[in-house]
Write an enzyme that holds these catalytic residues in place. Structure first.
Site, PDB file in Angstrom:
ATOM      1  N   ASP A 175       6.002  -4.993   5.559  1.00  0.00           N
ATOM      2  CA  ASP A 175       5.821  -6.091   6.878  1.00  0.00           C
ATOM      3  C   ASP A 175       6.711  -5.538   7.731  1.00  0.00           C
ATOM      4  OD1 ASP A 175       4.029  -7.476   4.980  1.00  0.00           O
ATOM      5  OD2 ASP A 175       5.655  -8.471   4.247  1.00  0.00           O
TER       6      ASP A 175
ATOM      7  N   LEU B 111       0.867  -1.274  -0.015  1.00  0.00           N
ATOM      8  CA  LEU B 111       0.101   0.065  -0.113  1.00  0.00           C
ATOM      9  C   LEU B 111       1.023   1.223   0.012  1.00  0.00           C
ATOM     10  CD1 LEU B 111      -2.526  -1.351   2.477  1.00  0.00           C
ATOM     11  CD2 LEU B 111      -2.994  -0.683   0.033  1.00  0.00           C
TER      12      LEU B 111
ATOM     13  N   THR C 110      -2.310  -9.423   7.749  1.00  0.00           N
ATOM     14  CA  THR C 110      -1.833 -10.836   8.294  1.00  0.00           C
ATOM     15  C   THR C 110      -0.802 -11.298   7.047  1.00  0.00           C
ATOM     16  OG1 THR C 110      -2.540 -12.888   8.549  1.00  0.00           O
ATOM     17  CG2 THR C 110      -3.973 -11.619   7.058  1.00  0.00           C
ATOM     18  N   HIS C 111       0.258 -11.850   7.768  1.00  0.00           N
ATOM     19  CA  HIS C 111       1.536 -12.068   6.885  1.00  0.00           C
ATOM     20  C   HIS C 111       1.720 -13.676   7.476  1.00  0.00           C
ATOM     21  CE1 HIS C 111       5.134 -11.482   4.891  1.00  0.00           C
ATOM     22  NE2 HIS C 111       5.860 -12.286   5.841  1.00  0.00           N
TER      23      HIS C 111
HETATM   24  C1  GRF Z   1      -2.619 -15.556   3.337  1.00  0.00           C
HETATM   25  O1  GRF Z   1      -1.865 -16.577   3.825  1.00  0.00           O
HETATM   26  C2  GRF Z   1      -1.937 -14.207   3.674  1.00  0.00           C
HETATM   27  O2  GRF Z   1      -1.396 -14.041   4.825  1.00  0.00           O
HETATM   28  C3  GRF Z   1      -0.983 -14.142   2.089  1.00  0.00           C
HETATM   29  O3  GRF Z   1      -1.824 -14.672   1.423  1.00  0.00           O
HETATM   30  C4  GRF Z   1      -2.661 -15.539   1.848  1.00  0.00           C
HETATM   31  C5  GRF Z   1      -4.108 -15.257   1.528  1.00  0.00           C
HETATM   32  O4  GRF Z   1      -4.812 -16.432   1.608  1.00  0.00           O
HETATM   33  N1  GRF Z   1      -0.632 -13.002   2.264  1.00  0.00           N
HETATM   34  P1  GRF Z   1      -6.390 -16.360   1.319  1.00  0.00           P
HETATM   35  O5  GRF Z   1      -6.643 -15.527   0.080  1.00  0.00           O
HETATM   36  O6  GRF Z   1      -7.201 -15.470   2.629  1.00  0.00           O
HETATM   37  O7  GRF Z   1      -7.029 -17.618   1.255  1.00  0.00           O
END
Ligand code: GRF
Length: 202
Positions: A150, A98, A113-114
């Site tokens: 991140d 972003l 979420t990472h």
């Molecule tokens: C997740 O593991 C997120 O952390 C990563 O991509 C994945 C997305 O999974 N950046 P979804 O599209 O929510 O199934």
């Protein structure tokens, strides 16, 4: 009620977990819109739930900042990022960095979420990088987004062991089984005030 704008790029299983949680009237948060940088398959979950969606493609704009401005405007139209209750933007598998203007507007009410235990393995290939490094443990991190990649303050983490012979897909699926409930729990904690984002600002 904490208003959520969720941003995705892919299959949307994290979005689905948030949709399932917020379908419970007792859950202290509601999803008001879902946005993407592409025709993400996961948008169908939002449509099925009657939640407005939008797609704003970076390739349609001259700069990332301009793209970010349009993305921000689309989110603000749904009452997130404006007024005394700015709600929360959740990057749940948005595979784009972003731009700084977007981050400055929404942060710290902007989380990601990472799929790694940050600060280990930042970037777009966290699961592959953990395997390549021979890590015996990785995991998932929910963090506030700052202007780095991140690098923002960590809110919650869960470790996941790497098993001998794991493929990238197998390990990522096991991480995602922990990631979905962690993201839901973090959003709940923010909504109830147990987690005060203003206090964790970097
Ligand atoms: C997740 O593991 C997120 O952390 C990563 O991509 C994945 C997305 O999974 N950046 P979804 O599209 O929510 O199934």
């Amino acid at each position: 009620m904490l208003k959520l704008a969720v941003l995705i790029s892919g299959g949307g299983s994290n979005l689905k977990a948030l949709l399932d949680a917020t379908a419970d009237p007792e859950f202290p948060s509601e999803i008001v819109c879902v946005g993407s940088d592409t025709d993400a398959p996961g948008l169908a979950y939002a449509t099925a739930a009657g939640i407005p969606t939008f797609v704003i493609r970076p390739s349609d704009y001259d700069s990332r900042e301009e793209w970010g401005q349009l993305l921000a405007a689309a989110i603000q139209e749904h009452g997130v990022g404006t007024g005394p209750n700015p709600g929360l933007v959740v990057s749940a598998g948005l595979m784009r960095i972003l731009p700084a203007g977007f981050v400055r507007w929404f942060s710290p009410h902007l989380i990601n979420t990472h799929p790694a235990l940050l600060p280990a393995f930042p970037g777009a290939h966290a699961v592959r990088d953990a395997l390549a490094a021979g890590a015996t443990e990785t995991g998932v991190t929910v963090h506030v987004i700052d202007e780095g990649v991140d690098t923002g303050p960590v809110l919650r983490q869960v470790a996941v062991p790497v098993r001998p012979g794991d493929t990238e897909d197998e390990l990522h699926e096991r991480i995602k089984r922990e990631e979905r409930p962690l993201l839901v729990a973090t959003v709940r904690n923010i909504a109830t005030g147990e987690l005060d984002l203003a206090a964790v600002r970097s």
